[in-house]
Design a protein around this motif. Sequence first.
Motif, PDB file in Angstrom:
ATOM      1  N   THR A  60       0.846  -1.191   0.000  1.00  0.00           N
ATOM      2  CA  THR A  60       0.000   0.000   0.000  1.00  0.00           C
ATOM      3  C   THR A  60       0.882   1.241   0.000  1.00  0.00           C
ATOM      4  OG1 THR A  60      -1.708  -1.186   1.228  1.00  0.00           O
ATOM      5  CG2 THR A  60      -1.850   1.219   1.223  1.00  0.00           C
ATOM      6  N   TYR A  61       0.644   2.121  -0.999  1.00  0.00           N
ATOM      7  CA  TYR A  61       1.404   3.361  -1.143  1.00  0.00           C
ATOM      8  C   TYR A  61       0.461   4.549  -0.996  1.00  0.00           C
ATOM      9  CZ  TYR A  61       4.994   0.434  -3.296  1.00  0.00           C
ATOM     10  OH  TYR A  61       5.936  -0.522  -3.535  1.00  0.00           O
ATOM     11  N   ARG A  62       0.985   5.654  -0.464  1.00  0.00           N
ATOM     12  CA  ARG A  62       0.250   6.916  -0.439  1.00  0.00           C
ATOM     13  C   ARG A  62       0.812   7.793  -1.539  1.00  0.00           C
ATOM     14  NH1 ARG A  62       1.908  10.155   3.791  1.00  0.00           N
ATOM     15  NH2 ARG A  62       1.280   8.518   5.209  1.00  0.00           N
ATOM     16  N   LEU A  63      -0.075   8.328  -2.372  1.00  0.00           N
ATOM     17  CA  LEU A  63       0.326   9.220  -3.453  1.00  0.00           C
ATOM     18  C   LEU A  63       0.055  10.661  -3.056  1.00  0.00           C
ATOM     19  CD1 LEU A  63      -1.422   7.471  -6.485  1.00  0.00           C
ATOM     20  CD2 LEU A  63       0.930   7.185  -5.760  1.00  0.00           C
ATOM     21  N   ASN A  64       0.951  11.556  -3.411  1.00  0.00           N
ATOM     22  CA  ASN A  64       0.669  12.987  -3.343  1.00  0.00           C
ATOM     23  C   ASN A  64       0.133  13.336  -4.721  1.00  0.00           C
ATOM     24  OD1 ASN A  64       1.552  13.495  -0.694  1.00  0.00           O
ATOM     25  ND2 ASN A  64       3.666  13.418  -1.390  1.00  0.00           N
ATOM     26  N   ALA A  65      -1.168  13.640  -4.792  1.00  0.00           N
ATOM     27  CA  ALA A  65      -1.803  13.748  -6.097  1.00  0.00           C
ATOM     28  C   ALA A  65      -2.974  14.720  -6.080  1.00  0.00           C
ATOM     29  CB  ALA A  65      -2.292  12.371  -6.535  1.00  0.00           C
ATOM     30  N   THR A  66      -3.384  15.090  -7.284  1.00  0.00           N
ATOM     31  CA  THR A  66      -4.613  15.858  -7.479  1.00  0.00           C
ATOM     32  C   THR A  66      -5.521  15.056  -8.399  1.00  0.00           C
ATOM     33  OG1 THR A  66      -3.745  17.051  -9.409  1.00  0.00           O
ATOM     34  CG2 THR A  66      -3.421  18.077  -7.255  1.00  0.00           C
ATOM     35  N   ALA A  67      -6.828  15.277  -8.277  1.00  0.00           N
ATOM     36  CA  ALA A  67      -7.800  14.579  -9.120  1.00  0.00           C
ATOM     37  C   ALA A  67      -8.758  15.601  -9.718  1.00  0.00           C
ATOM     38  CB  ALA A  67      -8.570  13.554  -8.295  1.00  0.00           C
ATOM     39  N   LYS A  68      -9.137  15.368 -10.971  1.00  0.00           N
ATOM     40  CA  LYS A  68     -10.089  16.250 -11.654  1.00  0.00           C
ATOM     41  C   LYS A  68     -10.839  15.427 -12.695  1.00  0.00           C
ATOM     42  CE  LYS A  68      -7.158  17.759 -15.456  1.00  0.00           C
ATOM     43  NZ  LYS A  68      -6.927  18.835 -16.356  1.00  0.00           N
ATOM     44  N   SER A  69     -11.859  16.023 -13.290  1.00  0.00           N
ATOM     45  CA  SER A  69     -12.551  15.359 -14.389  1.00  0.00           C
ATOM     46  C   SER A  69     -11.562  15.155 -15.521  1.00  0.00           C
ATOM     47  CB  SER A  69     -13.720  16.213 -14.878  1.00  0.00           C
ATOM     48  OG  SER A  69     -14.672  16.364 -13.853  1.00  0.00           O
ATOM     49  N   VAL A  70     -11.731  14.071 -16.244  1.00  0.00           N
ATOM     50  CA  VAL A  70     -10.804  13.751 -17.322  1.00  0.00           C
ATOM     51  C   VAL A  70     -10.829  14.847 -18.395  1.00  0.00           C
ATOM     52  CG1 VAL A  70     -12.408  12.358 -18.705  1.00  0.00           C
ATOM     53  CG2 VAL A  70      -9.979  11.861 -18.773  1.00  0.00           C
ATOM     54  N   SER A  71      -9.654  15.172 -18.948  1.00  0.00           N
ATOM     55  CA  SER A  71      -9.534  16.184 -20.003  1.00  0.00           C
ATOM     56  C   SER A  71     -10.280  15.722 -21.254  1.00  0.00           C
ATOM     57  CB  SER A  71      -8.070  16.419 -20.363  1.00  0.00           C
ATOM     58  OG  SER A  71      -7.343  16.858 -19.245  1.00  0.00           O
ATOM     59  N   ASP A  72     -10.976  16.655 -21.904  1.00  0.00           N
ATOM     60  CA  ASP A  72     -11.733  16.333 -23.118  1.00  0.00           C
ATOM     61  C   ASP A  72     -10.870  15.676 -24.184  1.00  0.00           C
ATOM     62  OD1 ASP A  72     -14.072  17.330 -22.026  1.00  0.00           O
ATOM     63  OD2 ASP A  72     -13.865  19.300 -22.964  1.00  0.00           O
ATOM     64  N   LYS A  73      -9.620  16.100 -24.310  1.00  0.00           N
ATOM     65  CA  LYS A  73      -8.752  15.564 -25.366  1.00  0.00           C
ATOM     66  C   LYS A  73      -8.406  14.087 -25.150  1.00  0.00           C
ATOM     67  CE  LYS A  73      -4.462  17.072 -23.209  1.00  0.00           C
ATOM     68  NZ  LYS A  73      -3.309  17.930 -23.289  1.00  0.00           N
ATOM     69  N   LEU A  74      -8.601  13.574 -23.931  1.00  0.00           N
ATOM     70  CA  LEU A  74      -8.304  12.172 -23.648  1.00  0.00           C
ATOM     71  C   LEU A  74      -9.511  11.254 -23.809  1.00  0.00           C
ATOM     72  CD1 LEU A  74      -6.081  12.658 -20.475  1.00  0.00           C
ATOM     73  CD2 LEU A  74      -5.324  12.156 -22.802  1.00  0.00           C
ATOM     74  N   VAL A  75     -10.718  11.832 -23.887  1.00  0.00           N
ATOM     75  CA  VAL A  75     -11.940  11.045 -24.009  1.00  0.00           C
ATOM     76  C   VAL A  75     -12.029  10.469 -25.413  1.00  0.00           C
ATOM     77  CG1 VAL A  75     -14.464  11.133 -23.967  1.00  0.00           C
ATOM     78  CG2 VAL A  75     -13.139  12.407 -22.265  1.00  0.00           C
ATOM     79  N   ASP A  76     -12.182   9.132 -25.491  1.00  0.00           N
ATOM     80  CA  ASP A  76     -12.338   8.489 -26.798  1.00  0.00           C
ATOM     81  C   ASP A  76     -13.706   7.819 -26.939  1.00  0.00           C
ATOM     82  OD1 ASP A  76     -12.171   6.151 -25.318  1.00  0.00           O
ATOM     83  OD2 ASP A  76     -10.194   5.589 -26.059  1.00  0.00           O
ATOM     84  N   GLY A  77     -14.505   7.837 -25.871  1.00  0.00           N
ATOM     85  CA  GLY A  77     -15.853   7.297 -25.935  1.00  0.00           C
ATOM     86  C   GLY A  77     -15.946   5.797 -25.718  1.00  0.00           C
ATOM     87  N   SER A  78     -14.825   5.089 -25.793  1.00  0.00           N
ATOM     88  CA  SER A  78     -14.880   3.649 -25.552  1.00  0.00           C
ATOM     89  C   SER A  78     -14.104   3.308 -24.286  1.00  0.00           C
ATOM     90  CB  SER A  78     -14.364   2.868 -26.758  1.00  0.00           C
ATOM     91  OG  SER A  78     -13.048   3.261 -27.089  1.00  0.00           O
ATOM     92  N   LEU A  79     -12.771   3.431 -24.307  1.00  0.00           N
ATOM     93  CA  LEU A  79     -11.988   3.133 -23.105  1.00  0.00           C
ATOM     94  C   LEU A  79     -12.083   4.274 -22.091  1.00  0.00           C
ATOM     95  CD1 LEU A  79     -10.025   1.335 -21.521  1.00  0.00           C
ATOM     96  CD2 LEU A  79      -8.163   2.503 -22.684  1.00  0.00           C
ATOM     97  N   ILE A  80     -11.904   5.512 -22.552  1.00  0.00           N
ATOM     98  CA  ILE A  80     -11.935   6.689 -21.670  1.00  0.00           C
ATOM     99  C   ILE A  80     -13.251   7.432 -21.888  1.00  0.00           C
ATOM    100  CG2 ILE A  80     -10.734   8.795 -20.964  1.00  0.00           C
ATOM    101  CD1 ILE A  80      -9.006   6.242 -20.734  1.00  0.00           C
ATOM    102  N   LYS A  81     -14.000   7.627 -20.793  1.00  0.00           N
ATOM    103  CA  LYS A  81     -15.315   8.276 -20.858  1.00  0.00           C
ATOM    104  C   LYS A  81     -15.306   9.577 -20.079  1.00  0.00           C
ATOM    105  CE  LYS A  81     -17.413   3.836 -21.440  1.00  0.00           C
ATOM    106  NZ  LYS A  81     -18.449   2.905 -21.139  1.00  0.00           N
ATOM    107  N   VAL A  82     -16.265  10.448 -20.352  1.00  0.00           N
ATOM    108  CA  VAL A  82     -16.317  11.765 -19.699  1.00  0.00           C
ATOM    109  C   VAL A  82     -16.514  11.651 -18.186  1.00  0.00           C
ATOM    110  CG1 VAL A  82     -17.092  13.005 -21.748  1.00  0.00           C
ATOM    111  CG2 VAL A  82     -18.776  12.074 -20.173  1.00  0.00           C
TER     112      VAL A  82
END
Length: 102
Positions: A9-31
């Motif tokens: 088990t690892y702790r990440l120092n991270a931020t989270a947000k809605s996925v960027s539109d440019k990464l959405v492909d509609g099949s693997l990556i969704k909005v």
Amino acid sequence: MPVADTVETYRLNATAKSVSDKLVDGSLIKVTDTEITAGATMELESVLVDGVPDGGATLGPTQIEIKPADGITLDGEAAAVLRVMRVPRAGVAVAWKLIVRN
């Protein structure tokens, strides 16, 4: 001979947000997916071998390669890692961008 079940088990120092539109492909990556940006150095918090703490494990800062098969917990909920992008793409990683679904 049975193989021991090891969970790190690892702790990440991270931020989270809605996925960027440019990464959405509609099949693997969704909005509805989440994009996480994490530093490359993570804190190893615990190691369990067959459900028992490994007293010989060296806990603390470390660098690991994140893989799509890895599990992640985001605000207490399990999430599946769909895509992993290292920053920069070559050389020593200084950050990771993850696309996850929970």
